[in-house]
Scaffold this active site. Structure first.
Site, short mmCIF file in Angstrom:
data_model
loop_
_atom_site.label_atom_id
_atom_site.label_comp_id
_atom_site.label_asym_id
_atom_site.label_seq_id
_atom_site.Cartn_x
_atom_site.Cartn_y
_atom_site.Cartn_z
N GLU A 1 0.84 -1.19 0.00
CA GLU A 1 0.00 0.00 0.00
C GLU A 1 0.88 1.24 0.00
O GLU A 1 0.42 2.34 0.23
CB GLU A 1 -1.00 -0.02 1.15
CG GLU A 1 -0.44 -0.13 2.54
CD GLU A 1 -1.55 -0.17 3.59
OE1 GLU A 1 -1.72 -1.22 4.19
OE2 GLU A 1 -2.23 0.84 3.81
N CYS B 1 -3.68 -3.46 4.09
CA CYS B 1 -2.83 -4.50 4.69
C CYS B 1 -3.26 -5.90 4.29
O CYS B 1 -2.53 -6.87 4.51
CB CYS B 1 -2.82 -4.38 6.20
SG CYS B 1 -2.40 -2.74 6.76
N HIS C 1 -3.19 -9.68 12.48
CA HIS C 1 -2.62 -8.48 11.86
C HIS C 1 -2.34 -7.49 12.99
O HIS C 1 -3.22 -7.22 13.82
CB HIS C 1 -3.60 -7.88 10.85
CG HIS C 1 -3.17 -6.53 10.40
ND1 HIS C 1 -2.04 -6.33 9.67
CD2 HIS C 1 -3.70 -5.29 10.62
CE1 HIS C 1 -1.88 -5.04 9.44
NE2 HIS C 1 -2.88 -4.39 10.01
#
Ligand code: CAA
Length: 407
Positions: free
Chosen positions: A81, A113, A243
């Site tokens: 990103e 992500c 994450h």
């Protein structure tokens, strides 16, 4: 055919800032960053590195350690990103630096992500098809998580790249895509409009979106596991990787997971189950988030590498639940099974070694590098090459005539 990941490698930048130093200069109690966010240090990118060079450095290691020739690669995906161009993919620059030949499908994936997991799953599908011609896929996650100075996001910065080789003869990680759970929704929790160098973030809302996606996916994953194996999620999964935009997110996520399991026990017992499973099944995955920070697309794969280094060969035969979240938003919760390839992989992780070799910078150098990252002047190749070592081999030299230059 054993489709999966045959080996992987991580690259992290050679500089870091300690959260204690950042806290002191921002007049924030040190415990807010250390305990409240759970972070100790964050990676800082020097001027001679960028998303492209980090990706090429990680890929070089993955190719060499796996004994893979450039001609063996038939698919190159770079997930990021932190793209460097609106049109030309990071993947093409990386192809050039690595010297990967023209008979290759090359592209970039963007979904905040979540892009790294989208890349891995696409490569798995490709490797299962009969279009791969006996070749392997190279999937690279590479990002620089940069927020504005003196903003709430500032202590959640980081940078790094993970390269994974996906093939039809993989001994390291296997997947069971029929169990995977998904969640996606059109939300504005974190985004970076065209022309912005840092994201716009609704921080608290982004955490809500993340936890909502996690709860939804947990329900589906739990049901899929029960239907296919008759087991409960907690007995099926040996380690949980989340994450991690900051390390403390693991506590929030694991709390939400445990409380969504409908265990029908007292609050006290629920807390005991949380604590026990957190210490045993989550803590060994946290090193990267604590020491490097957020690496966006590679976050869960850095969690996997942290776990591999921590547990070593004992990981063979274990199942890891990976929750990948990307703002915007998209999420996937999937089991990953560690095979005998871990015996070889542990010799080549080099994560602790890279952390040990980093140079600590102070607050002044950090703010100097931050403003330099916005300038476009070219660098002297000799200055860049002075930093060459076995981990850093590719260098960014700046932009001339609108063209990015590398050596
Ligand atoms: N001692 C100990 N703890 C302290 C403390 C002290 N002196 N002072 C504060 N804390 C604690 C707070 O209680 C809080 O903990 P809880 O969340 O458990 O209550 C924690 O430290 C953080 O404090 P604040 O909530 O006041 O922090 P903040 O307003 O400065 O912002 C943040 C925190 C929202 C995460 C911000 O860093 C941010 O916006 N980060 C970027 C966005 C982000 O990371 N979002 C996560 C989900 S989205 C995603 O995952 C995608 C992605 O990668 C970006």
């Amino acid at each position: 055919m054993k489709v999966g990941v045959s080996n992987l490698a991580i690259y992290i930048p050679p500089l870091y800032l300690s959260h204690d130093d950042l806290a002191d200069f921002r007049s924030v109690p040190r415990d807010k960053f250390r305990l409240g966010l759970g972070n100790n240090n964050m990676a800082i990118v020097p001027p001679w590195e960028d998303t492209v060079t980090m990706a090429a450095n990680a890929a070089d290691m993955a190719l060499e350690d796996g004994g893979i020739e450039k001609d063996d690669i038939g698919l190159l995906i770079v997930s990021t990103e932190t793209g460097v161009d609106q049109s030309k993919p990071v993947a093409s620059y990386v192809q050039g630096l690595l010297g990967i030949g023209p008979r290759t499908r090359v592209y970039e994936i963007k979904h905040a992500c979540y892009g790294g997991t989208a890349g891995i799953m696409s490569a798995i599908d490709w490797a299962k098809s009969n279009h791969h011609g006996g070749k392997k896929a190279l999937v690279i996650t590479t990002d620089i998580a940069r927020y504005g100075l003196n903003t709430p996001g500032e202590p959640t910065q980081g940078a790094g790249s993970v390269a994974l080789i996906v093939s039809g003869q993989a001994e390291l990680i296997h997947f069971s895509p029929s169990l995977n759970a998904f969640y996606s929704e059109d939300v504005l929790d974190f985004w970076r409009p065209n022309g912005y160098s840092v994201p716009i973030v609704d921080g608290k809302y982004s955490i809500e979106c993340y936890l909502k996606a996690l709860e939804f996916c947990t329900g589906d994953l739990r049901r899929n596991i029960a239907q296919e194996t008759g087991k409960s999620l907690l007995s099926y999964i040996d380690y949980f990787i989340y994450h991690l935009p900051f390390a403390k997110m693991a506590n929030k996520a694991h709390h939400r997971l445990i409380s969504s399991l409908d265990l029908r026990v007292s609050e006290k017992e629920l807390e005991r189950i949380f604590e026990e499973s957190f210490q045993k099944k989550v803590v060994p995955t946290l090193r990267g988030a604590k020491e490097v920070g957020n690496i966006y697309t590679g976050s869960v794969y850095m969690g996997l590498i942290s776990l591999m280094e921590e547990a070593g060969r004992d990981l063979e035969g274990k199942s890891v639940g990976v929750f990948s979240y990307g703002s915007g938003c998209g999420a996937e919760y999937f089991p990953a099974y560690i095979g005998e390839g871990i015996r070889k992989q542990v010799k080549y992780l080099n994560f602790a070694e890279q952390l040990k070799r980093r140079r600590k910078i102070d607050f002044q150098e950090y703010t100097g590098l931050y403003s330099q990252s916005k300038r476009k002047e070219t660098l002297n190749p000799d200055d860049a090459l002075r930093n060459k070592n076995e981990f850093s081999r590719h260098f960014f030299l700046g932009i001339k005539d609108h063209k990015r230059m590398y050596v």
